[in-house]
Design an enzyme around this catalytic site. Structure first.
Site, PDB file in Angstrom:
ATOM      1  N   SER A  25      -3.939   4.731  16.542  1.00 34.08           N
ATOM      2  CA  SER A  25      -3.333   4.078  17.700  1.00 34.08           C
ATOM      3  C   SER A  25      -3.470   4.996  18.891  1.00 34.08           C
ATOM      4  CB  SER A  25      -1.850   3.780  17.450  1.00 34.08           C
ATOM      5  OG  SER A  25      -1.198   3.392  18.646  1.00 34.08           O
ATOM      6  N   VAL A  46       0.805  -1.224   0.000  1.00 35.19           N
ATOM      7  CA  VAL A  46       0.000   0.000   0.000  1.00 35.19           C
ATOM      8  C   VAL A  46       0.838   1.274   0.000  1.00 35.19           C
ATOM      9  CG1 VAL A  46      -1.915  -1.140   1.159  1.00 35.19           C
ATOM     10  CG2 VAL A  46      -0.211   0.091   2.530  1.00 35.19           C
ATOM     11  N   TYR A  48       6.371   6.517  14.843  1.00 37.11           N
ATOM     12  CA  TYR A  48       5.111   5.770  14.876  1.00 37.11           C
ATOM     13  C   TYR A  48       3.969   6.633  15.404  1.00 37.11           C
ATOM     14  CZ  TYR A  48       1.716   2.134  16.015  1.00 37.11           C
ATOM     15  OH  TYR A  48       0.584   1.382  16.091  1.00 37.11           O
TER      16      TYR A  48
END
Length: 250
Positions: A134, A57, A147
């Site tokens: 997240s 992706v 992240y």
């Protein structure tokens, strides 16, 4: 009634695979997408209502090919679940730009590319987008400069999608998992890390992959037909609570 089709990225394992299985239980067919072709094929083999599509992706050309392939097989897309993601937990000073870009390529760029490529198909079905953020995108913590930042950006991108695509009947929402009992988490979370998470979580336990999948499939369903632009933390209350909870329990 026409059977609905869900496209789930990062579905060879973990939350993505649990989501694909739950969609099937609920009567959907699933396009399972993952760049790990071998593991994807193994995961999809027993699922008669799913088809595997091995694409990355983070690569624009592959995303376009993937959407074309899914439409060729299924003819429509009713929901897109942008679950594919990577992580690398390092101190800021040790996070190379190559590491930063690798995480952004999949976690952020992949969400943008897949959602954009699928939009024409979603317009036809008044479909839904669910992006997987997240808890690290809602709360800063150590070793997550790349992240956490990628997931925070996904949260805001979801709101942008809801604002712009709502006129076409497309809903966009974001699910932010907290600590989840995956094989990866159990392999890297030490006893001290697990204890620290449990102390900070009102439910005092890790979540399961299926519990996250339940939230995802709900947001894709007609039961959530008036829900868009929302960020839902499926985290046992971790994001809600602040300093002092462990002490108060004692």
């Amino acid at each position: 009634m026409t059977q609905k089709i869900a496209l789930v990225t990062g579905s060879a394992r973990g939350i993505g695979l649990a989501t694909a299985k739950l969609f099937i239980e609920q009567g959907w067919k699933v396009a399972m997408v993952d760049r790990d072709g071998d593991e994807l094929s193994t995961a999809a083999a027993p699922l008669t209502e799913a088809k595997p599509f091995a694409y990355d992706v983070s690569i624009p050309e592959q995303v376009d090919q993937m959407i074309d392939a899914v439409l060729s097989v299924f003819g429509r897309i009713d929901a897109v679940v942008n679950n594919a993601g990577v992580a690398d937990f390092l101190p800021i000073e040790e996070t190379s730009f190559a590491t930063w870009r690798r995480i952004m390529d999949t976690n952020l760029d992949g969400v943008f590319l897949v959602s954009q490529a699928a939009t024409p198909a979603l317009k036809e079905t008044n479909g839904a987008i669910v992006n997987i953020g997240s808890i690290s995108g809602l709360r800063a913590s150590t070793l997550r400069v790349a992240y956490g930042t990628s997931k925070a950006a996904v949260i805001h991108m979801t709101k942008q999608q809801a604002a712009e695509l709502g006129v076409f009947g497309i809903r966009a929402n974001c699910v932010c998992p907290g600590p989840v009992k995956t094989k990866l988490a159990m392999a890297v979370h030490s006893t001290d890390i697990i204890s620290a998470y449990l102390d900070a979580m009102p439910l005092n336990r890790y979540g399961s992959e299926n519990e996250i999948a339940e939230v995802i499939t709900f947001l894709c369903s007609d039961k959530a037909s008036f829900v868009t632009g929302q960020v839902i933390a499926a985290d046992g209350g971790f994001e809600t609570t602040g300093v002092g909870l462990p002490a108060l329990r004692k």
